[in-house]
Write a protein that holds these residues in place. Structure first.
Motif, PDB file in Angstrom:
ATOM      1  N   ARG A 146       0.685  -0.983   0.228  1.00 34.72           N
ATOM      2  CA  ARG A 146      -0.004  -0.169   0.071  1.00 34.72           C
ATOM      3  C   ARG A 146       0.925   1.044  -0.215  1.00 34.72           C
ATOM      4  N   LEU A 147       1.818   1.178   0.900  1.00 35.66           N
ATOM      5  CA  LEU A 147       2.601   2.365   1.057  1.00 35.66           C
ATOM      6  C   LEU A 147       3.545   2.642  -0.092  1.00 35.66           C
ATOM      7  N   ALA A 148       4.092   1.565  -0.721  1.00 32.01           N
ATOM      8  CA  ALA A 148       5.021   1.795  -1.973  1.00 32.01           C
ATOM      9  C   ALA A 148       4.227   2.287  -3.036  1.00 32.01           C
ATOM     10  N   ARG A 149       2.754   1.799  -3.268  1.00 25.57           N
ATOM     11  CA  ARG A 149       2.006   2.426  -4.211  1.00 25.57           C
ATOM     12  C   ARG A 149       1.603   3.842  -4.158  1.00 25.57           C
ATOM     13  N   ALA A 150       1.428   4.286  -2.866  1.00 25.93           N
ATOM     14  CA  ALA A 150       1.099   5.483  -2.383  1.00 25.93           C
ATOM     15  C   ALA A 150       2.271   6.365  -2.731  1.00 25.93           C
ATOM     16  N   HIS A 151       3.560   5.924  -2.612  1.00 24.89           N
ATOM     17  CA  HIS A 151       4.732   6.842  -2.577  1.00 24.89           C
ATOM     18  C   HIS A 151       4.865   6.931  -4.138  1.00 24.89           C
ATOM     19  N   GLU A 152       4.589   5.905  -4.820  1.00 22.29           N
ATOM     20  CA  GLU A 152       4.810   5.978  -6.383  1.00 22.29           C
ATOM     21  C   GLU A 152       3.848   7.144  -6.827  1.00 22.29           C
ATOM     22  N   MET A 153       2.357   7.076  -6.573  1.00 26.03           N
ATOM     23  CA  MET A 153       1.423   8.033  -6.891  1.00 26.03           C
ATOM     24  C   MET A 153       2.056   9.423  -6.601  1.00 26.03           C
ATOM     25  N   LEU A 154       2.290   9.679  -5.287  1.00 22.64           N
ATOM     26  CA  LEU A 154       2.766  10.930  -4.694  1.00 22.64           C
ATOM     27  C   LEU A 154       3.834  11.524  -5.509  1.00 22.64           C
ATOM     28  N   ASP A 155       4.916  10.528  -6.022  1.00 19.61           N
ATOM     29  CA  ASP A 155       6.061  11.048  -6.767  1.00 19.61           C
ATOM     30  C   ASP A 155       5.350  11.469  -8.214  1.00 19.61           C
ATOM     31  N   LYS A 156       4.552  10.864  -8.633  1.00 14.61           N
ATOM     32  CA  LYS A 156       3.839  10.888 -10.014  1.00 14.61           C
ATOM     33  C   LYS A 156       3.312  12.372 -10.088  1.00 14.61           C
ATOM     34  N   VAL A 157       2.581  12.717  -9.147  1.00 15.06           N
ATOM     35  CA  VAL A 157       1.737  13.894  -8.871  1.00 15.06           C
ATOM     36  C   VAL A 157       3.055  15.251  -8.350  1.00 15.06           C
ATOM     37  N   GLY A 158       4.057  15.049  -8.372  1.00 12.30           N
ATOM     38  CA  GLY A 158       5.217  15.780  -7.939  1.00 12.30           C
ATOM     39  C   GLY A 158       5.135  16.079  -6.315  1.00 12.30           C
ATOM     40  N   LEU A 159       4.474  15.302  -5.401  1.00 10.78           N
ATOM     41  CA  LEU A 159       4.594  15.568  -3.898  1.00 10.78           C
ATOM     42  C   LEU A 159       5.421  14.545  -3.157  1.00 10.78           C
ATOM     43  N   GLY A 160       6.507  13.992  -4.045  1.00 11.14           N
ATOM     44  CA  GLY A 160       7.415  12.977  -3.563  1.00 11.14           C
ATOM     45  C   GLY A 160       8.325  13.249  -2.115  1.00 11.14           C
ATOM     46  N   ALA A 161       8.224  14.840  -1.783  1.00  6.51           N
ATOM     47  CA  ALA A 161       8.775  15.009  -0.518  1.00  6.51           C
ATOM     48  C   ALA A 161       7.775  15.259   0.703  1.00  6.51           C
ATOM     49  N   TYR A 162       6.672  14.879   0.300  1.00  5.75           N
ATOM     50  CA  TYR A 162       5.682  15.245   1.434  1.00  5.75           C
ATOM     51  C   TYR A 162       5.117  13.945   1.965  1.00  5.75           C
ATOM     52  N   TYR A 163       5.532  12.831   2.041  1.00  9.14           N
ATOM     53  CA  TYR A 163       4.757  11.423   2.199  1.00  9.14           C
ATOM     54  C   TYR A 163       4.138  11.620   3.588  1.00  9.14           C
ATOM     55  N   ARG A 164       4.771  12.179   4.565  1.00  9.40           N
ATOM     56  CA  ARG A 164       4.253  12.148   5.984  1.00  9.40           C
ATOM     57  C   ARG A 164       3.772  13.444   6.584  1.00  9.40           C
TER      58      ARG A 164
END
Lengths: 406, 244
Positions: free
Chosen positions: B125-143
């Motif tokens: 779940r988290l891996a896919r969430a990170h992938e999608m956040l990266d895709k929309v340009g929010l890779g620095a804001y996971y937490r």
């Protein structure tokens, strides 16, 4: 899935910590009260039962009757109507296990430089069997001691402590009213009786010795009371009836005249005491359960508020694929977690409180695993029961209504 | 027009009424629309034209009074609540005007949320969430949490959440309505990219012609009926200014 749900429930509970804690407090107090009350109730019950067991089982006590002289009515035992031969006759009756005639009195005891005043029981060797009383050391006196009225004694623990300190009393000679008595043995401690007397503050000597040498009697061979043990609880009514008939016959009491003795069923009295203790225990538990119920209603109340507050969240979850049962499970888990954690703290508090009560007041407390398991089961049941309705309400929402809720 | 065989959405003679104290009020009157896989459709119409109701029915959040709605080949009218929930989870990704993120959850948890209801293990779940956040340009804001980022960023998170299940269809209800023009344009660029590069079908409700201009096709509703269904350029040339 369930792990994720638990994490979500934890998150939701953490979001409003004060409210979660206050809701939990209801369960804490409820469970704590139940554990504490059960501990005290069962402790009292156990104490009463121990006292009853120490008295001996299936017991009657036959007292010599009252008498009226010049308009003054004397109490039971005022007229010495019972004799050792009465006791022997009772022993012949069917279903009688043991008979112990007794002549009690108070006397001063001396050993070395110590002295102590105590209850001296003149009785027969059967007394130990009737009272289910074991010896801690030494051996009991025998029928031959009874026949020859020897000066021998068995000492209760309190007497031993007061006269001998740390010394071994068996074989030593004490003085009772200035006559020497050999200590044959010491009695195992019995503790308090139902009415709070110290049963160990006593000395047992042969009844014949008491009658002839220590106290003397108004009429030769009379005793104050006779303890009678029936073979079983079921045999007690029959024994009581035949004993009454026998004694009326032996005492030549005419039809229509009052008995000059009275028979009391000690076991029935004891059972009443035990039942009273049990009812008290149940009542304490019931009263405490009410606070548990109130705690449960508190959970329901907060869950209902929470469901309303989080309607929009429910809508979002449904929109992205949560089924009704997912929502149900989420809210139910929250209710159960609150009640189970509350229960854990409550058990700790209840047990601690019970120990504190027992240390401070010396009251007997009994904490059973059953009562703790019961508290857990009830807490989980309350979580499910009172969590169900709010959770159901959340799950039954239409996604579109929930999503539009402002 | 969509080739019917490959239709993600197929709506035939759809009616929707709401029961009120004054009797039933018709909101959608005989609407028939099909959307083929890979299309980018904008739905426009004035307030009260029924476009919200239309979107809710498309999203299986509400059901039609009569008429047929096939989503990904399945007749939504015959499905029960649980089956509709599964369809929403597996076929559709929602993007709302008000973002609708869970305020207490971190961005990664928000994005991973739909996967919980599929029983996906936490690590994945988290891996896919990170992938999608990266895709929309929010890779620095996971937490981070939703209140720590801007509105445009929140809408990107919502898009990431819609994408995490790899849906065939994204339904966006006024996704730029709460954003300023520049941010709105960035969001639309993201939608366009998803449509062109990933081939995701997008149906988007808006009342701004600018925003509708990003789509290929326009469906215009008025008073519960479809009054225009065709290419956006065509509509802009001939009808758009008039009907605004």
């Amino acid at each position: 899935m369930t792990a994720a749900m638990l994490a979500e429930a934890w998150l939701a509970m953490g979001a409003n910590r004060l409210r979660t804690l206050l809701t939990m407090l209801g369960m804490v107090i409820g469970v704590g009260a139940v554990i504490l009350m059960l501990a005290i109730g069962q402790g009292t019950q156990r104490q009463v039962e121990a006292s009853i067991a120490s008295m001996g089982s299936n017991l009657f006590i036959v007292l010599s009757g009252s008498t009226t002289s010049g308009g003054l009515r004397m109490g039971s035992g005022a007229t010495p109507t019972l004799t050792l031969t009465d006791a022997q006759a009772i022993e012949e009756l069917p279903a009688v296990a043991a008979v112990a005639p007794s002549s009690p009195g108070t006397a001063q005891l001396v050993y070395g430089s110590n002295n102590w005043s105590t209850q001296v029981y003149g009785t027969t060797p059967a007394y130990l069997a009737v009272r289910d009383w074991k010896l801690a050391a030494g051996f009991p006196f025998t029928d031959s001691d009874l026949r020859s009225a020897t000066r021998v004694a068995l000492l209760g623990k309190t007497v031993v402590d007061n006269l001998f300190g740390g010394e071994d009393p068996v074989g030593k000679t004490i003085r009772i009213k200035n006559s020497p008595y050999v200590v044959l043995g010491t009695l195992a401690p019995k503790g308090q009786s139902l009415d709070g007397r110290d049963q160990d503050d006593t000395v047992i000597i042969p009844v014949t010795t008491a009658q002839r040498k220590l106290f003397g009697t108004q009429f030769a061979g009379t005793v104050r009371f006779i303890m009678v043990q029936a073979e079983s609880g079921e045999a007690m009514p029959a024994v009581e009836k035949s004993m009454n008939e026998l004694l009326r016959q032996r005492h030549r009491i005419r039809e229509g005249t009052d008995n000059d003795f009275s028979v009391r069923n000690l076991t029935a009295l004891a059972n009443t005491a035990a039942e009273t203790a049990q009812v008290m225990s149940l009542m304490l538990g019931a009263i405490a359960s009410i606070s548990l119920l109130v705690g449960g209603i508190g959970i329901m109340n907060i869950m209902l508020v929470s469901v309303t507050e989080r309607t929009r969240e429910i809508g979002i979850r449904m929109a992205i694929g949560a089924r009704g049962e997912d929502i149900l499970l989420q809210f139910l888990l929250e209710a159960i977690i609150i009640s189970v954690i509350g229960c854990l703290i409550g058990v700790g508090l209840g047990v601690g409180g019970a120990l504190l009560v027992s240390t401070l007041s010396g009251m007997a407390v009994v904490i059973t695993v059953t009562s703790i398991l019961l508290a857990f089961a009830v807490a989980a049941a309350i979580g499910i029961f009172f969590g169900w309705y709010p959770a159901r309400k959340a799950a039954a929402m239409k996604p579109i209504d929930a999503l539009r809720y402002q | 027009m969509a080739e019917l065989a490959d239709a993600v959405i197929r709506i035939e003679h759809l009616f929707k009424e709401y029961a009120t104290d004054a009797g039933p009020v018709p909101v959608l009157k005989d609407v028939s629309v099909s959307v083929a896989s890979g299309e980018f459709v904008a739905v426009m119409g004035p307030s009260g034209s029924g476009k919200s109701t239309f979107m809710n029915i498309l999203g299986c959040l509400d059901v039609a009074t009569t008429g047929r709605y096939l989503l990904d080949g399945k007749d939504a009218g015959t499905l029960d609540g649980d089956e509709l929930a599964r369809l929403r989870n597996q076929v559709i990704g929602f993007v709302f005007q008000g973002f609708n993120l869970l305020p207490r959850a971190t961005l990664e948890d928000n994005v991973a949320l739909p996967l919980i209801y599929r029983g996906t293990p936490r690590g994945e779940r988290l891996a896919r969430a990170h992938e999608m956040l990266d895709k929309v340009g929010l890779g620095a804001y996971y937490r981070s949490r939703p209140n720590q980022i801007s509105g445009g960023q929140q809408q990107r998170v919502a898009i990431a959440r819609a994408l995490v299940t790899r849906p065939r269809l994204i339904l966006a209800d006024e996704p730029t309505g709460n954003l300023d023009t520049a941010t709105g344009r960035e969001i639309m660029a993201l939608f366009t990219e998803l449509n062109r590069q990933d081939g995701i079908t997008i149906v988007l409700v808006t009342h701004e012609p600018d925003i509708a201009g990003h789509a290929q096709r326009l469906v215009r509703l008025a008073d519960g009926r479809v009054i225009y269904d065709g290419l956006v350029e065509h509509a802009q040339a001939h009808h758009l200014e008039k009907t605004l």
